[in-house]
Design a protein around this motif. Structure first.
Motif, PDB file in Angstrom:
ATOM      1  N   PHE A  72      68.482  53.026  40.130  1.00 32.58           N
ATOM      2  CA  PHE A  72      67.023  52.931  40.095  1.00 32.58           C
ATOM      3  C   PHE A  72      66.413  53.936  39.121  1.00 32.58           C
ATOM      4  N   ASP A  73      66.983  55.131  39.025  1.00 31.90           N
ATOM      5  CA  ASP A  73      66.462  56.129  38.086  1.00 31.90           C
ATOM      6  C   ASP A  73      66.437  55.561  36.674  1.00 31.90           C
ATOM      7  N   MET A  74      67.535  54.965  36.261  1.00 35.81           N
ATOM      8  CA  MET A  74      67.622  54.431  34.905  1.00 35.81           C
ATOM      9  C   MET A  74      66.810  53.134  34.761  1.00 35.81           C
ATOM     10  N   ALA A  75      66.901  52.246  35.741  1.00 27.91           N
ATOM     11  CA  ALA A  75      66.231  50.948  35.645  1.00 27.91           C
ATOM     12  C   ALA A  75      64.712  51.068  35.707  1.00 27.91           C
ATOM     13  N   THR A  76      64.199  52.076  36.400  1.00 26.27           N
ATOM     14  CA  THR A  76      62.746  52.250  36.443  1.00 26.27           C
ATOM     15  C   THR A  76      62.257  53.065  35.248  1.00 26.27           C
ATOM     16  N   THR A  77      62.999  54.064  34.847  1.00 25.63           N
ATOM     17  CA  THR A  77      62.602  54.873  33.686  1.00 25.63           C
ATOM     18  C   THR A  77      62.425  54.004  32.454  1.00 25.63           C
ATOM     19  N   THR A  78      63.305  53.031  32.273  1.00 32.84           N
ATOM     20  CA  THR A  78      63.235  52.191  31.080  1.00 32.84           C
ATOM     21  C   THR A  78      61.993  51.313  31.047  1.00 32.84           C
ATOM     22  N   ALA A  79      61.329  51.132  32.184  1.00 32.79           N
ATOM     23  CA  ALA A  79      60.076  50.357  32.189  1.00 32.79           C
ATOM     24  C   ALA A  79      58.979  51.082  31.408  1.00 32.79           C
ATOM     25  N   LEU A  80      59.151  52.385  31.203  1.00 35.14           N
ATOM     26  CA  LEU A  80      58.184  53.160  30.412  1.00 35.14           C
ATOM     27  C   LEU A  80      58.344  52.917  28.911  1.00 35.14           C
ATOM     28  N   CYS A  81      59.493  52.426  28.479  1.00 33.18           N
ATOM     29  CA  CYS A  81      59.760  52.257  27.044  1.00 33.18           C
ATOM     30  C   CYS A  81      58.729  51.380  26.330  1.00 33.18           C
TER      31      CYS A  81
END
Length: 193
Positions: free
Chosen positions: A83-92
């Motif tokens: 979830f850390d990686m999958a949600t952070t990438t939504a900021l890209c």
């Protein structure tokens, strides 16, 4: 919005997300060969299926045995990294110069609700969406479901704090950097007129 414009926006958002993966891999390749980053398994196996300029991204992820606990289901700690990686990438797709660029800051809180055990050996769908973003703080929500979305395995609320990109990370360039800079330099020039 026309179908052509909508598809162009979708492709741009996907390129923005893919750029994070590309930069991550380039940076990981610079590490000593025996150094395995905690999030590498996730970054190597998340499969982007959709993204939007609104700060949304969807993935498929195969639950390999490396994500399991002794009960042969996904380990809760694995869910946190996923979830850390999958949600952070939504900021890209919503990143701006000095705002939510590569790796999207640092985690302030990551609150996961585990609803149903995730069996090892299946592929899950992960959807993430930025629900609030400012200069210093962002909140992203996500969920992990079966591919048909009939089973919700877990949900997350991820709060992040914006931080500057490390200079050594900025030095590792990817194709997206040219498009990102061209877009934002053009907007800055127009704003001065």
């Amino acid at each position: 919005m026309s179908d052509t414009k909508a598809e162009a926006d979708r492709q741009k958002a996907i390129r923005a997300v893919e750029a994070m993966f590309e930069r991550y891999r380039k940076l990981a390749d610079l590490r000593p060969h025996d150094h395995i980053d905690f999030d590498r398994e996730v970054m190597n196996n998340l499969k982007i299926i959709d993204a939007g300029l609104d700060g949304s991204v969807s993935y498929e992820l195969f639950m390999s045995p490396s994500f399991s606990n002794l009960n042969d289901v996904m380990h809760g700690g694995a869910a946190a990294v996923i979830f850390d990686m999958a949600t952070t990438t939504a900021l890209c797709p919503i990143a701006r110069p000095a705002s939510w660029e590569f790796m999207g800051g640092v985690t302030r809180t990551l609150n996961i609700s585990y609803l149903k055990a995730v069996p090892i050996g299946i592929t899950v769908l992960i959807r993430s969406k930025v629900v609030g973003v400012g200069k210093q703080m962002a909140m992203i929500r996500g969920k992990m479901t079966s591919l048909n979305e009939k089973v919700v395995y877990c949900t997350v609320e991820h709060h992040k704090v914006n931080t500057p990109v490390l200079e050594k990370h900025r030095e590792v360039r990817v194709k997206w950097d040219d498009e990102f800079e061209r877009d934002w330099l053009g907007k800055e020039a127009k704003a001065k007129i």
